[in-house]
Design an enzyme around this catalytic site. Structure first.
Site, PDB file in Angstrom:
ATOM      1  NE  ARG A 141      30.287 -19.204  18.660  1.00  0.00           N
ATOM      2  CZ  ARG A 141      30.241 -19.720  17.266  1.00  0.00           C
ATOM      3  NH1 ARG A 141      31.544 -20.196  17.006  1.00  0.00           N
ATOM      4  NH2 ARG A 141      29.150 -19.631  16.579  1.00  0.00           N
ATOM      5  CD  GLN A 143      35.946 -17.405  19.025  1.00  0.00           C
ATOM      6  OE1 GLN A 143      36.494 -17.880  18.231  1.00  0.00           O
ATOM      7  NE2 GLN A 143      34.713 -18.092  19.562  1.00  0.00           N
ATOM      8  N   PRO A 177      32.378 -15.879  14.555  1.00  0.00           N
ATOM      9  CG  PRO A 177      33.281 -17.057  16.175  1.00  0.00           C
ATOM     10  CD  PRO A 177      31.944 -16.304  15.897  1.00  0.00           C
ATOM     11  CE1 TYR A 235      41.165 -25.475  18.438  1.00  0.00           C
ATOM     12  CE2 TYR A 235      38.737 -24.362  18.403  1.00  0.00           C
ATOM     13  CZ  TYR A 235      39.838 -24.880  17.804  1.00  0.00           C
ATOM     14  OH  TYR A 235      39.626 -25.148  16.477  1.00  0.00           O
ATOM     15  CB  THR A 255      39.882 -19.724  12.335  1.00  0.00           C
ATOM     16  OG1 THR A 255      39.639 -19.592  13.457  1.00  0.00           O
ATOM     17  CG2 THR A 255      41.287 -20.101  11.660  1.00  0.00           C
TER      18      THR A 255
HETATM   19  C1  LIG Z   1      35.678 -21.143   7.893  1.00  0.00           C
HETATM   20  C2  LIG Z   1      35.120 -21.361   9.181  1.00  0.00           C
HETATM   21  C3  LIG Z   1      35.997 -20.987  10.296  1.00  0.00           C
HETATM   22  C4  LIG Z   1      35.470 -20.934  11.711  1.00  0.00           C
HETATM   23  N1  LIG Z   1      36.202 -20.641  12.751  1.00  0.00           N
HETATM   24  C5  LIG Z   1      35.616 -20.372  13.957  1.00  0.00           C
HETATM   25  C6  LIG Z   1      36.324 -19.554  14.973  1.00  0.00           C
HETATM   26  O1  LIG Z   1      37.449 -19.235  14.956  1.00  0.00           O
HETATM   27  N2  LIG Z   1      35.692 -19.680  16.322  1.00  0.00           N
HETATM   28  C7  LIG Z   1      34.584 -20.261  16.426  1.00  0.00           C
HETATM   29  O2  LIG Z   1      33.751 -20.140  17.670  1.00  0.00           O
HETATM   30  N3  LIG Z   1      33.974 -20.775  15.419  1.00  0.00           N
HETATM   31  C8  LIG Z   1      34.269 -20.879  14.313  1.00  0.00           C
HETATM   32  N4  LIG Z   1      33.628 -21.285  13.224  1.00  0.00           N
HETATM   33  C9  LIG Z   1      32.132 -21.742  13.430  1.00  0.00           C
HETATM   34  C10 LIG Z   1      31.139 -20.606  12.857  1.00  0.00           C
HETATM   35  O3  LIG Z   1      31.286 -19.556  14.078  1.00  0.00           O
HETATM   36  C11 LIG Z   1      29.689 -21.257  13.040  1.00  0.00           C
HETATM   37  O4  LIG Z   1      29.589 -21.541  14.272  1.00  0.00           O
HETATM   38  C12 LIG Z   1      29.464 -22.289  12.084  1.00  0.00           C
HETATM   39  O5  LIG Z   1      29.961 -22.087  10.813  1.00  0.00           O
HETATM   40  C13 LIG Z   1      28.131 -22.633  12.072  1.00  0.00           C
HETATM   41  O6  LIG Z   1      27.345 -21.180  11.700  1.00  0.00           O
HETATM   42  P1  LIG Z   1      26.761 -21.141  10.208  1.00  0.00           P
HETATM   43  O7  LIG Z   1      25.569 -22.198   9.858  1.00  0.00           O
HETATM   44  O8  LIG Z   1      25.958 -19.928  10.051  1.00  0.00           O
HETATM   45  O9  LIG Z   1      27.989 -21.171   9.306  1.00  0.00           O
HETATM   46  C14 LIG Z   1      34.179 -21.446  12.032  1.00  0.00           C
HETATM   47  C15 LIG Z   1      33.361 -21.683  10.702  1.00  0.00           C
HETATM   48  C16 LIG Z   1      33.831 -21.790   9.500  1.00  0.00           C
HETATM   49  C17 LIG Z   1      33.026 -22.003   8.383  1.00  0.00           C
END
Ligand SMILES: Cc1cc2nc3c(=O)[nH]c(=O)nc-3n(C[C@H](O)[C@H](O)[C@H](O)COP(=O)(O)O)c2cc1C
Length: 354
Positions: free
Chosen positions: A228, A99, A24, A181, A26
């Site tokens: 999560r 989510q 996910p 949160y 945002t």
């Molecule tokens: C721009 C952005 C927005 C994110 N928004 C959420 C979110 O809405 N909910 C959530 O659980 N994690 C959010 N995350 C965390 C990601 O889901 C993920 O756990 C994190 O980027 C690590 O994974 P990666 O190494 O593959 O990027 C966000 C991450 C990024 C970069």
């Protein structure tokens, strides 16, 4: 060449065509009223080759909104907007869950509709600031403590969110239990000073998240509900006296519900092995996350640490991530400056190679 990532897997009622999950993110591309937009439809449809998309954290009530232009799953307009997203993803053969994210004390009155307050397990303000379209950076609101009857109402909002998500065509929902949160505010000893049945020991602090999960599972079936978690997470001023033990307790409670999956993030501290903790206390049906690339994901699956791996940042600039990995092509980078800006630039305009 990968042998595990491209294999199908079933998590509860969710049948994934491959084990590459879009985590996910945002991205603040909804309207000011939280209605999903056409560029959101395009963005998710472009990424439909993922075995599963977990769509961005979306609020189950106006009080739960944390960010500007963050989508909700409450009003008819929001449900209709999401329906256009899920239809487009399904038309391309994808699978998509939503989510559900209640921000709790992570919020500002400059973001929510007039008169909608900011609530939390205890009246403790989080340190930090949030960007608002109307007034720039603002400190998080000083929250009001939820009464016991109000907690029941918030649990019901989660139930409604699950039903609304199904009405909007989602294949399921994921409860956002990380990043400071509302569920994590209840879970963590630093933000939960309650003396009723929702505060005290780890079992009591897990109760709110458990009740939300149970309500969602009762509404749409446990096999369509995920959770999560990120043990050791301190984001958004989160503190817990023993995060591993607290998370183990919630994992055991969640396991009793026979959920579709646990989406577990690597702990940011070396003392906690979050994947092993999840395996021990939740069991199988794990989606692993944080910092994976194709090789490390493949290795984690080969070692049976989890059943699937999720990727966030790789999906931003690579709508065709699955195809690129399948054909051994290089990945594109993304523009950080455009992560949260309105409009298609840096969102739905990253090209696919083919
Ligand atoms: C721009 C952005 C927005 C994110 N928004 C959420 C979110 O809405 N909910 C959530 O659980 N994690 C959010 N995350 C965390 C990601 O889901 C993920 O756990 C994190 O980027 C690590 O994974 P990666 O190494 O593959 O990027 C966000 C991450 C990024 C970069």
């Amino acid at each position: 060449m990968s042998t595990h990532l491209f294999e199908p897997v079933t998590l509860g009622e969710l049948r994934l065509a491959n084990r590459i999950v879009m985590a996910p993110m945002t991205r603040n591309r909804a309207t000011a009223e939280g209605v999903p937009t056409a560029i959101m439809r395009d963005h998710y449809a472009q990424r439909a080759e993922a075995g599963l998309i977990v769509a961005e954290g979306s609020w189950p009530s106006a009080a739960g909104q944390a960010y500007c232009r963050q989508p909700g799953i409450v009003t008819n307009a929001q449900i209709d907007g999401w329906r256009r997203v899920t239809d487009a993803v399904h038309a391309r053969g994808g699978l998509i869950v939503l989510q559900v994210m209640h921000g709790g004390r992570i919020g500002s009155r400059h973001i929510k509709p007039p008169g909608v307050g900011t609530v939390a397990p205890s009246a403790l303000q989080a340190a930090g600031e949030v960007f608002t379209d109307s007034a720039g950076m603002q400190p998080f609101d000083h929250p009001r403590e939820l009464g016991a009857d109000e907690i029941e109402a918030v649990v019901r909002e989660h139930r409604c969110a699950a039903l609304n998500a199904r009405a909007a065509g989602f294949d399921g929902v994921e409860l956002h239990g990380t990043s400071g949160y509302l569920p994590m505010q209840f879970l963590s000893s630093g933000s939960n000073r309650r003396t009723d049945r929702y505060g005290g020991d780890a079992a009591a602090r897990s109760r709110f998240a458990f009740e939300c999960l149970a309500a969602m599972a009762d509404a749409i079936g446990a096999g369509r509900v995920g959770l999560r978690l990120n043990p050791g997470n301190t984001y958004n001023d989160t503190f817990d006296e023993d995060s591993a033990a607290t998370h183990a307790e919630l994992m055991r409670q969640a396991a009793s519900l026979q959920l579709a999956y646990l989406h577990v993030m690597r702990a940011p501290v070396p003392e906690i092995d979050a994947f092993a903790l999840a395996r021990q206390h939740f069991g199988a049906r794990l989606i692993l996350n944080d910092g994976f690339g194709i090789d490390s994901a493949e290795q984690a699956l080969a070692q049976r640490q989890g059943e699937a791996v999720s990727f966030a940042r790789h999906f931003i600039g690579n709508p065709d991530l699955v195809r690129r990995w399948r054909s051994g092509q290089a990945l594109s980078k993304f523009d950080r400056k455009l992560l949260y800006t309105p409009g298609a630039a840096g969102y739905s305009d990253y090209p696919s190679l083919s």
